[in-house]
Structures are given as C-alpha cells and as structure tokens.
Motif scaffolding. Sequence first.
Motif, PDB file in Angstrom:
ATOM      1  N   ASP A 123     -15.218  13.367   0.951  1.00 20.56           N
ATOM      2  CA  ASP A 123     -16.678  13.317   0.988  1.00 20.56           C
ATOM      3  C   ASP A 123     -17.222  13.617   2.384  1.00 20.56           C
ATOM      4  N   SER A 124     -16.581  13.083   3.420  1.00 18.74           N
ATOM      5  CA  SER A 124     -17.091  13.301   4.774  1.00 18.74           C
ATOM      6  C   SER A 124     -16.860  14.747   5.228  1.00 18.74           C
ATOM      7  N   ILE A 125     -15.722  15.323   4.867  1.00 19.78           N
ATOM      8  CA  ILE A 125     -15.452  16.701   5.270  1.00 19.78           C
ATOM      9  C   ILE A 125     -16.368  17.673   4.537  1.00 19.78           C
TER      10      ILE A 125
ATOM     11  N   PHE B 120     -14.671  23.621  11.419  1.00 15.93           N
ATOM     12  CA  PHE B 120     -14.518  24.111  12.794  1.00 15.93           C
ATOM     13  C   PHE B 120     -14.941  25.568  12.911  1.00 15.93           C
ATOM     14  N   ASP B 121     -14.491  26.408  11.974  1.00 16.21           N
ATOM     15  CA  ASP B 121     -14.813  27.829  12.034  1.00 16.21           C
ATOM     16  C   ASP B 121     -16.321  28.041  11.973  1.00 16.21           C
ATOM     17  N   CYS B 122     -16.986  27.359  11.049  1.00 16.61           N
ATOM     18  CA  CYS B 122     -18.440  27.497  10.952  1.00 16.61           C
ATOM     19  C   CYS B 122     -19.141  26.927  12.176  1.00 16.61           C
ATOM     20  N   TRP B 123     -18.593  25.839  12.735  1.00 15.98           N
ATOM     21  CA  TRP B 123     -19.200  25.229  13.925  1.00 15.98           C
ATOM     22  C   TRP B 123     -19.128  26.167  15.123  1.00 15.98           C
ATOM     23  N   ILE B 124     -17.997  26.832  15.304  1.00 20.10           N
ATOM     24  CA  ILE B 124     -17.903  27.745  16.444  1.00 20.10           C
ATOM     25  C   ILE B 124     -18.795  28.963  16.221  1.00 20.10           C
ATOM     26  N   HIS B 125     -18.982  29.372  14.960  1.00 20.15           N
ATOM     27  CA  HIS B 125     -19.917  30.465  14.696  1.00 20.15           C
ATOM     28  C   HIS B 125     -21.361  29.997  14.842  1.00 20.15           C
ATOM     29  N   GLU B 126     -21.626  28.721  14.603  1.00 19.66           N
ATOM     30  CA  GLU B 126     -22.948  28.174  14.942  1.00 19.66           C
ATOM     31  C   GLU B 126     -23.207  28.342  16.435  1.00 19.66           C
ATOM     32  N   ILE B 127     -22.203  28.031  17.248  1.00 14.32           N
ATOM     33  CA  ILE B 127     -22.334  28.219  18.696  1.00 14.32           C
ATOM     34  C   ILE B 127     -22.611  29.681  19.016  1.00 14.32           C
ATOM     35  N   ASP B 128     -21.853  30.585  18.386  1.00  9.03           N
ATOM     36  CA  ASP B 128     -22.053  32.019  18.620  1.00  9.03           C
ATOM     37  C   ASP B 128     -23.494  32.429  18.354  1.00  9.03           C
ATOM     38  N   LEU B 129     -24.031  32.006  17.214  1.00  7.82           N
ATOM     39  CA  LEU B 129     -25.383  32.412  16.838  1.00  7.82           C
ATOM     40  C   LEU B 129     -26.437  31.734  17.708  1.00  7.82           C
TER      41      LEU B 129
ATOM     42  N   VAL C 228     -21.785  14.483  14.021  1.00 13.86           N
ATOM     43  CA  VAL C 228     -20.883  14.379  12.873  1.00 13.86           C
ATOM     44  C   VAL C 228     -20.113  15.684  12.685  1.00 13.86           C
ATOM     45  N   THR C 229     -20.830  16.804  12.566  1.00 13.27           N
ATOM     46  CA  THR C 229     -20.139  18.085  12.378  1.00 13.27           C
ATOM     47  C   THR C 229     -19.337  18.450  13.623  1.00 13.27           C
ATOM     48  N   ALA C 230     -19.889  18.155  14.805  1.00 13.02           N
ATOM     49  CA  ALA C 230     -19.131  18.425  16.030  1.00 13.02           C
ATOM     50  C   ALA C 230     -17.856  17.595  16.073  1.00 13.02           C
ATOM     51  N   GLY C 231     -17.953  16.352  15.619  1.00 13.49           N
ATOM     52  CA  GLY C 231     -16.780  15.487  15.619  1.00 13.49           C
ATOM     53  C   GLY C 231     -15.678  16.012  14.721  1.00 13.49           C
ATOM     54  N   VAL C 232     -16.046  16.522  13.543  1.00 16.72           N
ATOM     55  CA  VAL C 232     -15.048  17.087  12.630  1.00 16.72           C
ATOM     56  C   VAL C 232     -14.413  18.327  13.263  1.00 16.72           C
TER      57      VAL C 232
ATOM     58  N   ALA D 189     -19.854  15.099  20.999  1.00 17.22           N
ATOM     59  CA  ALA D 189     -18.932  14.192  20.286  1.00 17.22           C
ATOM     60  C   ALA D 189     -17.759  13.874  21.214  1.00 17.22           C
ATOM     61  N   PRO D 190     -18.010  13.067  22.260  1.00 19.67           N
ATOM     62  CA  PRO D 190     -16.988  12.858  23.297  1.00 19.67           C
ATOM     63  C   PRO D 190     -15.762  12.122  22.784  1.00 19.67           C
ATOM     64  N   ARG D 191     -14.620  12.475  23.350  1.00 19.66           N
ATOM     65  CA  ARG D 191     -13.358  11.802  23.068  1.00 19.66           C
ATOM     66  C   ARG D 191     -12.327  12.282  24.069  1.00 19.66           C
ATOM     67  N   ASP D 192     -11.236  11.564  24.177  1.00 19.50           N
ATOM     68  CA  ASP D 192     -10.094  11.994  24.966  1.00 19.50           C
ATOM     69  C   ASP D 192      -8.974  12.387  24.014  1.00 19.50           C
ATOM     70  N   ALA D 193      -8.257  13.448  24.380  1.00 16.27           N
ATOM     71  CA  ALA D 193      -7.068  13.860  23.629  1.00 16.27           C
ATOM     72  C   ALA D 193      -5.907  13.893  24.609  1.00 16.27           C
ATOM     73  N   ARG D 194      -4.851  13.168  24.273  1.00 14.96           N
ATOM     74  CA  ARG D 194      -3.686  13.070  25.159  1.00 14.96           C
ATOM     75  C   ARG D 194      -2.490  13.722  24.487  1.00 14.96           C
ATOM     76  N   VAL D 195      -1.883  14.673  25.187  1.00 13.58           N
ATOM     77  CA  VAL D 195      -0.724  15.384  24.668  1.00 13.58           C
ATOM     78  C   VAL D 195       0.478  15.037  25.526  1.00 13.58           C
ATOM     79  N   ALA D 196       1.545  14.556  24.888  1.00 16.55           N
ATOM     80  CA  ALA D 196       2.799  14.251  25.580  1.00 16.55           C
ATOM     81  C   ALA D 196       3.900  15.142  25.008  1.00 16.55           C
ATOM     82  N   VAL D 197       4.696  15.714  25.896  1.00 18.00           N
ATOM     83  CA  VAL D 197       5.812  16.556  25.472  1.00 18.00           C
ATOM     84  C   VAL D 197       7.078  15.706  25.505  1.00 18.00           C
ATOM     85  N   LYS D 198       7.529  15.343  24.324  1.00 24.58           N
ATOM     86  CA  LYS D 198       8.760  14.560  24.184  1.00 24.58           C
ATOM     87  C   LYS D 198       9.612  15.247  23.130  1.00 24.58           C
TER      88      LYS D 198
END
Length: 274
Positions: A9-11, A144-153, A166-170, A203-212
């Motif tokens: 429903d949210s997506i 995501f694809d539509c959101w980046i095209h929103e940015i383009d337009l 909400v849409t930015a967060g998704v 839609a602020p957040r941190d993303a942490r990537v670890a290479v293990k």
Amino acid sequence: MPPTVVDKDSITAALFAEWSTVRSLAAQLSDEQWSAPSVLPGWTNADIVAHIIGTESMLAGRDVEAADDIASRTHVKNPIGELNERWADHFRDKPREEVLAALDEIIDVRTAALTAMTQDEFDAQTATPAGPDTYGRFMRIRVFDCWIHEIDLRDVLADGVPSDPVTAGVALDEICSSLPFVVGKRASAPEGSRVRFEIRGVAPRDARVAVKGRAGLVESFDGGDDAADVTLRVDGVDLARLVGGRRDADPSTVTVTGDEGLAKDVLARLDYVI
C-alpha cells in the motif's frame, strides 16, 4: 541476498503520487522545452515522458517494434537501454497531446492493476532491473525512476526540487539499497572499508556501507560514525543526479571527510543507473 519485502500500500501510494506529479510537470513544459535535449544523452524531455509510458506499458504486457539501429546508438548501453529506446522511438513523431493522452491511459491501467494486487503477489519473485527480486522491489525502483525524472522535469522548468518526504523517502530507500554495489563492486573498496553517506534534504538519513567479504548496509560501525574511513555528505536530490549520471550532476556538491582516495573512487563510479 534475502528478498526485498516492502509494504504494497505504501509503495503503490508513492508511485501513484509520482505519476500525478510527473503528469503535471510534463503538461507545464513549453513546446520548446518539450522538444529540447534533456539531461540524459540522446533524449529530449519528451522522450523522458515516453520512457515512463513505455516502462509501465511493458509491465502491462505491451510491446512495440524496435528500429534496426537501436543497439548501435552511442547512448544505448545494454538490453534494458534498448527497451527504453524502443518506447522513446515509438512516441517521437507523435504530437504532445497524443503522448500525454497515452500517459493518462497507462496510468489508469496500471493504477487499476496495482490496486487489485495482493501483498502476496507483491512479494512474489520476478525479474527487476536490479536482478531477481520481488515485484514490490521492482515497484520501489519505479518510484525511484519516476522521482529522478521528476527532478529532471523540475530542472527544465526551474521549479525547485521535490518536496514530498514520502516519495523522496521511498526513492532514497532504493538508492541506499544500491550503495553497497557501488562501494564494493564498482569502486572496488578494499576489505574492511567503511563508507558513510550522510544524506540531507527532503528525506534525510545516513547510509553506512561496510565491506566484509561482500559490501553491505549496516546499522552502525564498530566504534561509531567516527570509525568511518570516509563520510560523504550530500543532498538527496544531488545524490539522485549523481547516481543517474545526469549531465548536470556535480560531484563538488559532495562534502568529503576522511579518505579522499576512497571518496574519489566511489564518486567516479556512483552513476550506476542504466
């Protein structure tokens, strides 16, 4: 990797909202803007609208003929790019009123189809642009694809940046899920690397990537954020432009703290979107 299970429903609500926004922005383009080159190589702004129609049409089981030279065009890099180009070609000679009507029609078709789906159907495995995963993951990619095209337009119209958290967060959830691929595979970050993306904006957040062994997202680093080898601070909209390989993408919008060599490798290979 475990399947990506997302709430249907949210997506779908986010996707419906993006379609509405893109439709509104497309209608605001002047005739000159409609036919002008876009921020994507080889495409006009009208082609962006055609691409959205085409992807949703493909998901509705439709197809169009491909021109013989599609694979040889310099901006077409792979089979998915060929599919995108096929639909752009299909609408290139059509009046904008016809293109916008086709967008309205496929939005109605896809809205009905997605509304009728169950959560179990959303969780079923299918082919996606990111490899085998759930149908829900594919729909998150569509947001995501539509959101980046929103940015383009919006950039064409000088109409600011997306403001719906909400849409930015998704969309940013989807971007973040691909950052381990960028860091570990594309940038070949060495074993033990810890890269923190400090994403700011709507839609602020941190993303942490670890290479293990294999790069992956983690909730925290041993030793906290100070243990990151490098921190990349960037607005979410600028990050979308970078991962999308837009002509107006600007690596200087990223503030780097820590290992500049690792940051350079990551930024040079951030444009993973087809």
